[in-house]
Motif scaffolding. Structure first.
Motif, PDB file in Angstrom:
ATOM      1  N   ASP A  97     -13.893  -5.983   6.105  1.00 56.84           N
ATOM      2  CA  ASP A  97     -13.821  -6.919   7.212  1.00 56.84           C
ATOM      3  C   ASP A  97     -12.535  -6.619   7.956  1.00 56.84           C
ATOM      4  O   ASP A  97     -11.864  -5.623   7.667  1.00 56.84           O
ATOM      5  CB  ASP A  97     -13.882  -8.384   6.734  1.00 56.84           C
ATOM      6  CG  ASP A  97     -12.767  -8.749   5.765  1.00 56.84           C
ATOM      7  OD1 ASP A  97     -11.626  -8.304   5.987  1.00 56.84           O
ATOM      8  OD2 ASP A  97     -13.025  -9.483   4.798  1.00 56.84           O
ATOM      9  N   SER A  98     -12.157  -7.453   8.864  1.00 60.15           N
ATOM     10  CA  SER A  98     -11.015  -7.131   9.731  1.00 60.15           C
ATOM     11  C   SER A  98      -9.692  -7.123   8.997  1.00 60.15           C
ATOM     12  O   SER A  98      -8.717  -6.559   9.475  1.00 60.15           O
ATOM     13  CB  SER A  98     -10.938  -8.144  10.884  1.00 60.15           C
ATOM     14  OG  SER A  98     -10.797  -9.460  10.378  1.00 60.15           O
ATOM     15  N   ASN A  99      -9.614  -7.748   7.833  1.00 59.79           N
ATOM     16  CA  ASN A  99      -8.341  -7.840   7.125  1.00 59.79           C
ATOM     17  C   ASN A  99      -8.354  -7.142   5.771  1.00 59.79           C
ATOM     18  O   ASN A  99      -7.453  -7.334   4.977  1.00 59.79           O
ATOM     19  CB  ASN A  99      -7.979  -9.322   6.903  1.00 59.79           C
ATOM     20  CG  ASN A  99      -7.755 -10.058   8.202  1.00 59.79           C
ATOM     21  OD1 ASN A  99      -7.006  -9.584   9.038  1.00 59.79           O
ATOM     22  ND2 ASN A  99      -8.405 -11.186   8.375  1.00 59.79           N
ATOM     23  N   GLN A 100      -9.360  -6.319   5.517  1.00 62.97           N
ATOM     24  CA  GLN A 100      -9.547  -5.865   4.153  1.00 62.97           C
ATOM     25  C   GLN A 100     -10.179  -4.477   4.145  1.00 62.97           C
ATOM     26  O   GLN A 100     -10.965  -4.131   5.009  1.00 62.97           O
ATOM     27  CB  GLN A 100     -10.470  -6.873   3.479  1.00 62.97           C
ATOM     28  CG  GLN A 100     -10.633  -6.756   1.999  1.00 62.97           C
ATOM     29  CD  GLN A 100     -11.438  -7.930   1.521  1.00 62.97           C
ATOM     30  OE1 GLN A 100     -11.158  -9.067   1.845  1.00 62.97           O
ATOM     31  NE2 GLN A 100     -12.465  -7.663   0.772  1.00 62.97           N
ATOM     32  N   ALA A 101      -9.846  -3.652   3.174  1.00 61.79           N
ATOM     33  CA  ALA A 101     -10.439  -2.328   3.074  1.00 61.79           C
ATOM     34  C   ALA A 101     -10.462  -1.902   1.623  1.00 61.79           C
ATOM     35  O   ALA A 101      -9.696  -2.399   0.805  1.00 61.79           O
ATOM     36  CB  ALA A 101      -9.650  -1.319   3.910  1.00 61.79           C
ATOM     37  N   THR A 102     -11.369  -0.999   1.305  1.00 57.66           N
ATOM     38  CA  THR A 102     -11.347  -0.362  -0.006  1.00 57.66           C
ATOM     39  C   THR A 102     -10.752   1.019   0.158  1.00 57.66           C
ATOM     40  O   THR A 102     -10.794   1.608   1.236  1.00 57.66           O
ATOM     41  CB  THR A 102     -12.761  -0.249  -0.591  1.00 57.66           C
ATOM     42  OG1 THR A 102     -13.574   0.524   0.296  1.00 57.66           O
ATOM     43  CG2 THR A 102     -13.375  -1.624  -0.776  1.00 57.66           C
ATOM     44  N   TYR A 103     -10.200   1.544  -0.929  1.00 53.48           N
ATOM     45  CA  TYR A 103      -9.604   2.872  -0.859  1.00 53.48           C
ATOM     46  C   TYR A 103      -9.755   3.565  -2.205  1.00 53.48           C
ATOM     47  O   TYR A 103      -9.605   2.927  -3.252  1.00 53.48           O
ATOM     48  CB  TYR A 103      -8.127   2.791  -0.469  1.00 53.48           C
ATOM     49  CG  TYR A 103      -7.591   4.137  -0.034  1.00 53.48           C
ATOM     50  CD1 TYR A 103      -7.821   4.594   1.252  1.00 53.48           C
ATOM     51  CD2 TYR A 103      -6.926   4.971  -0.926  1.00 53.48           C
ATOM     52  CE1 TYR A 103      -7.394   5.844   1.648  1.00 53.48           C
ATOM     53  CE2 TYR A 103      -6.485   6.214  -0.538  1.00 53.48           C
ATOM     54  CZ  TYR A 103      -6.722   6.645   0.752  1.00 53.48           C
ATOM     55  OH  TYR A 103      -6.304   7.890   1.139  1.00 53.48           O
ATOM     56  N   ASP A 104     -10.039   4.853  -2.151  1.00 54.67           N
ATOM     57  CA  ASP A 104     -10.143   5.658  -3.367  1.00 54.67           C
ATOM     58  C   ASP A 104      -8.780   6.274  -3.657  1.00 54.67           C
ATOM     59  O   ASP A 104      -8.345   7.196  -2.958  1.00 54.67           O
ATOM     60  CB  ASP A 104     -11.202   6.740  -3.169  1.00 54.67           C
ATOM     61  CG  ASP A 104     -11.404   7.600  -4.414  1.00 54.67           C
ATOM     62  OD1 ASP A 104     -10.709   7.353  -5.416  1.00 54.67           O
ATOM     63  OD2 ASP A 104     -12.243   8.511  -4.372  1.00 54.67           O
ATOM     64  N   PHE A 105      -8.103   5.760  -4.690  1.00 48.86           N
ATOM     65  CA  PHE A 105      -6.760   6.227  -5.043  1.00 48.86           C
ATOM     66  C   PHE A 105      -6.782   7.360  -6.066  1.00 48.86           C
ATOM     67  O   PHE A 105      -5.752   7.686  -6.659  1.00 48.86           O
ATOM     68  CB  PHE A 105      -5.931   5.056  -5.577  1.00 48.86           C
ATOM     69  CG  PHE A 105      -5.591   4.023  -4.545  1.00 48.86           C
ATOM     70  CD1 PHE A 105      -4.542   4.228  -3.660  1.00 48.86           C
ATOM     71  CD2 PHE A 105      -6.321   2.842  -4.446  1.00 48.86           C
ATOM     72  CE1 PHE A 105      -4.219   3.278  -2.702  1.00 48.86           C
ATOM     73  CE2 PHE A 105      -6.017   1.891  -3.494  1.00 48.86           C
ATOM     74  CZ  PHE A 105      -4.964   2.108  -2.612  1.00 48.86           C
ATOM     75  N   SER A 106      -7.936   7.980  -6.273  1.00 50.20           N
ATOM     76  CA  SER A 106      -8.057   9.044  -7.270  1.00 50.20           C
ATOM     77  C   SER A 106      -7.127  10.214  -6.952  1.00 50.20           C
ATOM     78  O   SER A 106      -6.860  10.525  -5.787  1.00 50.20           O
ATOM     79  CB  SER A 106      -9.497   9.566  -7.308  1.00 50.20           C
ATOM     80  OG  SER A 106     -10.394   8.543  -7.653  1.00 50.20           O
ATOM     81  N   GLY A 107      -6.672  10.876  -8.030  1.00 48.02           N
ATOM     82  CA  GLY A 107      -5.867  12.077  -7.872  1.00 48.02           C
ATOM     83  C   GLY A 107      -4.409  11.861  -8.241  1.00 48.02           C
ATOM     84  O   GLY A 107      -4.044  10.853  -8.856  1.00 48.02           O
ATOM     85  N   LEU A 108      -3.602  12.820  -7.871  1.00 51.16           N
ATOM     86  CA  LEU A 108      -2.175  12.813  -8.209  1.00 51.16           C
ATOM     87  C   LEU A 108      -1.345  12.356  -7.018  1.00 51.16           C
ATOM     88  O   LEU A 108      -1.446  12.912  -5.925  1.00 51.16           O
ATOM     89  CB  LEU A 108      -1.734  14.222  -8.617  1.00 51.16           C
ATOM     90  CG  LEU A 108      -0.240  14.396  -8.896  1.00 51.16           C
ATOM     91  CD1 LEU A 108       0.144  13.717 -10.213  1.00 51.16           C
ATOM     92  CD2 LEU A 108       0.136  15.871  -8.933  1.00 51.16           C
ATOM     93  N   TRP A 109      -0.507  11.355  -7.256  1.00 53.26           N
ATOM     94  CA  TRP A 109       0.408  10.837  -6.234  1.00 53.26           C
ATOM     95  C   TRP A 109       1.842  11.113  -6.676  1.00 53.26           C
ATOM     96  O   TRP A 109       2.178  10.962  -7.854  1.00 53.26           O
ATOM     97  CB  TRP A 109       0.221   9.334  -6.060  1.00 53.26           C
ATOM     98  CG  TRP A 109      -1.120   8.942  -5.551  1.00 53.26           C
ATOM     99  CD1 TRP A 109      -2.297   8.897  -6.264  1.00 53.26           C
ATOM    100  CD2 TRP A 109      -1.451   8.544  -4.219  1.00 53.26           C
ATOM    101  NE1 TRP A 109      -3.326   8.488  -5.456  1.00 53.26           N
ATOM    102  CE2 TRP A 109      -2.841   8.261  -4.193  1.00 53.26           C
ATOM    103  CE3 TRP A 109      -0.714   8.382  -3.043  1.00 53.26           C
ATOM    104  CZ2 TRP A 109      -3.501   7.834  -3.043  1.00 53.26           C
ATOM    105  CZ3 TRP A 109      -1.368   7.947  -1.900  1.00 53.26           C
ATOM    106  CH2 TRP A 109      -2.741   7.687  -1.897  1.00 53.26           C
ATOM    107  N   ILE A 110       2.682  11.498  -5.727  1.00 47.53           N
ATOM    108  CA  ILE A 110       4.101  11.725  -6.025  1.00 47.53           C
ATOM    109  C   ILE A 110       4.920  10.542  -5.534  1.00 47.53           C
ATOM    110  O   ILE A 110       4.892  10.207  -4.348  1.00 47.53           O
ATOM    111  CB  ILE A 110       4.612  13.018  -5.362  1.00 47.53           C
ATOM    112  CG1 ILE A 110       3.946  14.228  -5.988  1.00 47.53           C
ATOM    113  CG2 ILE A 110       6.130  13.121  -5.484  1.00 47.53           C
ATOM    114  CD1 ILE A 110       4.438  15.546  -5.438  1.00 47.53           C
ATOM    115  N   PRO A 111       5.657   9.873  -6.439  1.00 43.00           N
ATOM    116  CA  PRO A 111       6.582   8.814  -6.028  1.00 43.00           C
ATOM    117  C   PRO A 111       7.872   9.443  -5.518  1.00 43.00           C
ATOM    118  O   PRO A 111       8.772   9.775  -6.279  1.00 43.00           O
ATOM    119  CB  PRO A 111       6.795   8.025  -7.320  1.00 43.00           C
ATOM    120  CG  PRO A 111       6.638   9.053  -8.405  1.00 43.00           C
ATOM    121  CD  PRO A 111       5.651  10.069  -7.901  1.00 43.00           C
ATOM    122  N   LEU A 112       7.961   9.613  -4.235  1.00 44.07           N
ATOM    123  CA  LEU A 112       8.949  10.477  -3.609  1.00 44.07           C
ATOM    124  C   LEU A 112      10.386   9.991  -3.824  1.00 44.07           C
ATOM    125  O   LEU A 112      10.675   8.794  -3.675  1.00 44.07           O
ATOM    126  CB  LEU A 112       8.660  10.554  -2.110  1.00 44.07           C
ATOM    127  CG  LEU A 112       9.241  11.712  -1.319  1.00 44.07           C
ATOM    128  CD1 LEU A 112       8.686  13.049  -1.804  1.00 44.07           C
ATOM    129  CD2 LEU A 112       8.941  11.528   0.171  1.00 44.07           C
TER     130      LEU A 112
END
Length: 298
Positions: free
Chosen positions: A7-22
């Motif tokens: 909806d206008s205030n909400q989304a889904t997201y696929d966070f799969s994989g490797l993330w670097i905490p910079l």
């Protein structure tokens, strides 16, 4: 990874994989924007899912609110479409909500949100804290379960309750409880990401979706390929790539993070070996050890 509007205030997201905490580079006490841009460019084509800015590895606690926004804006301007999660912590509910509203407008794909530090609320208080802030956020929330920093242990049922909130979609797992980790993976309500670098293999092999891993500043493509192969059920291939990494990971955390990491990145010419007090530079002996271990990762 696809972002899909609900909806206008909400989304889904696929966070799969490797993330670097910079890491956040400094130069003579100030945020080093040119070095920050170099880091973003360095990791863009490394196979990562994205970057996390202003986490504990980024020394966020030593940055003012204005500096944190500066770091975010610099990274977003340089990222070229590479997804970015913003780390955001606090212990004043109103101020934290206001900061979430402010940073949510900068094109980030998620907020990494821990329990309030120092306060040590009840489990009901934790549910109220995260629910209120998730209601405030215009982007998905990644819970950050890290009791040795916040002083608050998030019980399994608390996390399960929070998983019912449509904006709370993932968990950075530093909870130190493998039984709880496996239960949350089995539930399938949250995308579980390893938050302890030494647990990347075990978490993803058990069905976790990926990792947010400081050690992956080094040998980034290798870490990303380990995660990819595990998710593809190529256990033998993943294990062969993983085998030389645990000793390097252990050494990177032998002294407080991100001291050892910054020392090694400085040797690579990516930034200055500078931290903000009370964080300190890595010892010469540890740096020498890191160099030897790094050379053993073929």
């Amino acid at each position: 990874m696809q972002k899909t509007a609900l909806d206008s205030n909400q989304a889904t997201y696929d966070f799969s994989g490797l993330w670097i905490p910079l890491v956040t580079p400094f130069d003579k006490g100030k945020v080093d924007d040119p070095a920050l841009k170099r880091l973003v460019a360095h990791y863009q084509a490394s196979g990562i899912a994205g970057l996390v800015v202003c986490g504990s590895t980024g020394e966020a606690a030593a940055l003012s609110d204005e500096e944190q926004l500066e770091v975010l804006q610099t990274v977003m301007a340089e990222a070229g479409g590479l997804p970015v999660i913003m780390g955001l912590s606090g212990y004043h509910l109103g101020k934290t909500a206001a900061r979430i509203r402010a940073v949510s407008t900068h094109g980030i794909v998620g907020i990494l949100l821990p329990a309030p530090s120092y306060i040590r609320p009840s489990q009901a208080g934790l549910v109220e804290w995260f629910t209120t802030l998730a209601d405030t956020s215009a982007v998905p929330v990644v819970l950050y379960d890290i009791p040795y920093r916040t002083g608050s242990k998030m019980e399994l049922e608390t996390i399960r309750t929070l998983a019912g909130h449509p904006r709370i979609q993932a968990l950075k797992d530093c909870g130190g409880d493998p039984v709880k980790t496996r239960a949350l993976i089995a539930d399938g309500q949250l995308q579980v990401l390893a938050g302890e670098d030494a647990n990347i293999f075990s978490t993803v092999a058990a069905g976790g979706r990926g990792a947010i891993a400081a050690a992956a500043h080094l040998h980034t493509a290798r870490f990303a390929e380990v995660v990819r192969r595990l998710r593809a059920n190529d256990m033998a291939g993943a294990e062969a790539l993983w085998k030389p990494l645990p000793p390097l990971i252990e050494a990177l955390f032998a002294e407080p993070n991100p001291g050892p990491l910054k020392a090694f990145l400085a040797r690579q010419g990516l930034l200055s070996d500078e931290l903000r007090s009370p964080m300190t530079r890595a010892s010469a002996a540890l740096v020498e050890r890191l160099v030897k271990l790094d050379a053993q990762v073929a």
